[in-house]
Design a protein around this motif. Structure first.
Motif, short mmCIF file in Angstrom:
data_model
loop_
_atom_site.label_atom_id
_atom_site.label_comp_id
_atom_site.label_asym_id
_atom_site.label_seq_id
_atom_site.Cartn_x
_atom_site.Cartn_y
_atom_site.Cartn_z
N MET A 82 3.52 29.24 -9.40
CA MET A 82 2.78 29.88 -10.70
C MET A 82 1.42 29.85 -10.35
N LEU A 83 0.72 28.95 -10.01
CA LEU A 83 -0.66 29.18 -9.58
C LEU A 83 -1.10 29.89 -8.42
N VAL A 84 -0.36 29.84 -7.52
CA VAL A 84 -0.61 30.63 -6.40
C VAL A 84 -0.31 32.24 -6.56
N PHE A 85 0.65 32.53 -7.36
CA PHE A 85 0.91 33.72 -7.81
C PHE A 85 -0.44 34.34 -8.51
N LEU A 86 -1.20 33.46 -9.32
CA LEU A 86 -2.22 34.14 -10.05
C LEU A 86 -3.27 34.29 -9.02
N LEU A 87 -3.19 33.56 -7.95
CA LEU A 87 -4.44 33.54 -6.91
C LEU A 87 -4.06 34.58 -5.82
N ARG A 88 -3.10 35.25 -5.65
CA ARG A 88 -2.53 36.00 -4.21
C ARG A 88 -3.38 37.29 -4.24
N LYS A 89 -4.50 37.56 -5.07
CA LYS A 89 -5.06 38.81 -4.82
C LYS A 89 -6.71 38.34 -4.48
N MET A 90 -6.75 37.02 -4.48
CA MET A 90 -8.31 36.56 -4.04
C MET A 90 -8.53 37.05 -2.97
N LYS A 91 -9.65 37.19 -2.56
CA LYS A 91 -10.59 37.51 -1.37
C LYS A 91 -10.23 36.31 -0.42
N PRO A 92 -10.05 36.76 0.96
CA PRO A 92 -9.91 35.53 1.97
C PRO A 92 -11.07 34.65 1.96
N VAL A 93 -12.32 35.26 1.82
CA VAL A 93 -13.33 34.28 1.94
C VAL A 93 -13.30 33.29 0.85
N TYR A 94 -13.07 33.64 -0.37
CA TYR A 94 -12.94 32.46 -1.53
C TYR A 94 -11.85 31.52 -1.01
N MET A 95 -10.80 31.88 -0.53
CA MET A 95 -9.46 31.05 -0.26
C MET A 95 -10.12 30.09 0.92
N VAL A 96 -10.78 30.54 1.81
CA VAL A 96 -11.43 29.86 2.89
C VAL A 96 -12.35 28.67 2.32
N MET A 97 -13.23 29.11 1.51
CA MET A 97 -14.03 28.27 0.61
C MET A 97 -13.50 27.26 -0.25
N ALA A 98 -12.24 27.47 -0.56
CA ALA A 98 -11.39 26.41 -1.55
C ALA A 98 -10.89 25.30 -0.80
N ILE A 99 -10.73 25.52 0.59
CA ILE A 99 -10.12 24.54 1.53
C ILE A 99 -10.75 23.01 1.44
N PRO A 100 -12.07 22.89 1.49
CA PRO A 100 -12.58 21.68 1.38
C PRO A 100 -12.37 21.10 -0.09
N PHE A 101 -12.37 21.80 -0.92
CA PHE A 101 -12.16 21.35 -2.33
C PHE A 101 -10.56 20.76 -2.38
N VAL A 102 -9.79 21.53 -1.86
CA VAL A 102 -8.29 21.08 -2.10
C VAL A 102 -8.00 19.78 -1.18
N THR A 103 -8.92 19.84 0.13
CA THR A 103 -8.67 18.78 0.94
C THR A 103 -9.22 17.56 0.30
N VAL A 104 -10.26 17.52 -0.39
CA VAL A 104 -10.70 16.34 -0.92
C VAL A 104 -9.85 16.03 -2.21
N VAL A 105 -9.47 16.91 -2.96
CA VAL A 105 -8.55 16.43 -3.98
C VAL A 105 -7.38 15.76 -3.49
N TRP A 106 -6.62 16.48 -2.51
CA TRP A 106 -5.49 15.83 -1.74
C TRP A 106 -5.76 14.51 -1.22
N PHE A 107 -7.09 14.13 -0.62
CA PHE A 107 -7.33 13.08 -0.03
C PHE A 107 -7.28 11.76 -1.03
N VAL A 108 -7.89 12.29 -2.25
CA VAL A 108 -8.26 11.30 -3.37
C VAL A 108 -6.82 10.80 -3.98
N MET A 109 -5.90 11.96 -4.22
CA MET A 109 -4.78 11.72 -4.91
C MET A 109 -4.02 10.69 -3.93
N GLY A 110 -3.75 11.11 -2.75
CA GLY A 110 -3.05 10.14 -1.53
C GLY A 110 -3.56 8.79 -1.56
#
Length: 176
Positions: free
Chosen positions: A140-168
Motif C-alpha cells: 500500500m505504501l509503495v503504491f502511493l510512492l510509485r510515481k516518485m522521481k528516481p532521485v528521491y527514491m535513491v535519496m531515501a535508501i540511507p533512511f530506510v537502511t538506518v531504520v532497518w538497522f535500528v529495528m534489527g
C-alpha cells in the motif's frame, strides 16, 4: 461482481501477455524461500538449535543449514521483494489501460486481502514467520510512492537502511 463493470471479466493473463522470465524468477524465489522456511519448520530455536546444528560440525544438519544460509538466506527474499515491486508497477500499468479511475481501488482491495491472509496466517495458524501482512502494508505504501522521481527514491535508501538497522538491532537484542 463487486467494483467491476460488466464488460470486464476476471481471468488469468493470456499466455502471450505473461512475462516468462519474471514467472521463472518468481518460482525460483519461492522455492528458495521454502528452503529457508523448512529450516524454521524443522529445527528448534535457542539452545536446542545451537546444539542441533552446531553440535557436530561434520553432520548433515550443519551442512544443510550452512548451504541454505549461504545460498538462499536473504537473497531469495530480496529477489521476491523486487518482483513484488515489479508486480505493483505492472498491475498499475496494465489496469490503467482498462479502468484508470479504479486502479487504486483494485490495488488496495488486493493488498487488503493480502493483509487479511497474513493476519489469519499469523494469528489463527500461529506461523510466527508470516510475511504476507507486511507485504500488504508495504505494498500500500509503495503504491502511493510509485510515481516518485528516481532521485528521491535513491535519496531515501540511507533512511530506510538506518531504520532497518535500528529495528534489527532491537529485534536481535531481545532474542539474545
Amino acid at each position: 461482481m463487486l467494483f467491476q463493470p460488466a464488460s470486464i471479466v476476471p481471468a488469468p493473463l493470456a499466455k502471450e501477455d505473461r512475462i516468462a522470465s519474471l514467472d521463472v524468477l518468481r518460482g525460483v524465489a519461492i522455492i528458495g524461500i521454502l528452503f529457508i522456511n523448512v529450516v524454521g519448520f524443522g529445527i528448534a530455536t535457542g539452545e536446542k538449535f545451537s546444539t542441533a546444528v552446531f553440535g557436530d560440525l561434520l553432520s548433515a544438519d550443519f551442512f544443510s543449514y550452512a548451504a541454505v544460509y549461504m545460498f538462499f538466506e536473504g537473497k531469495m527474499r530480496a529477489v521476491f521483494c523486487m518482483l513484488f515491486g515489479a508486480g505493483i508497477l505492472l498491475f498499475s500499468i496494465n489496469k490503467q489501460k482498462i479502468q484508470p479511475k479504479r486502479v487504486a481501488l483494485l490495488f488496495y482491495l488486493r493488498m487488503l486481502w493480502l493483509v487479511l491472509f497474513g493476519l489469519v496466517n499469523a494469528h489463527l495458524l500461529l506461523w510466527n514467520g508470516d510475511i504476507l501482512f507486511f507485504y500488504g502494508l508495504f505494498g500500500m505504501l509503495v503504491f502511493l510512492l510509485r510515481k516518485m522521481k528516481p532521485v528521491y527514491m535513491v535519496m531515501a535508501i540511507p533512511f530506510v537502511t538506518v531504520v532497518w538497522f535500528v529495528m534489527g538491532t532491537f529485534y536481535y537484542r531481545d532474542i539474545r
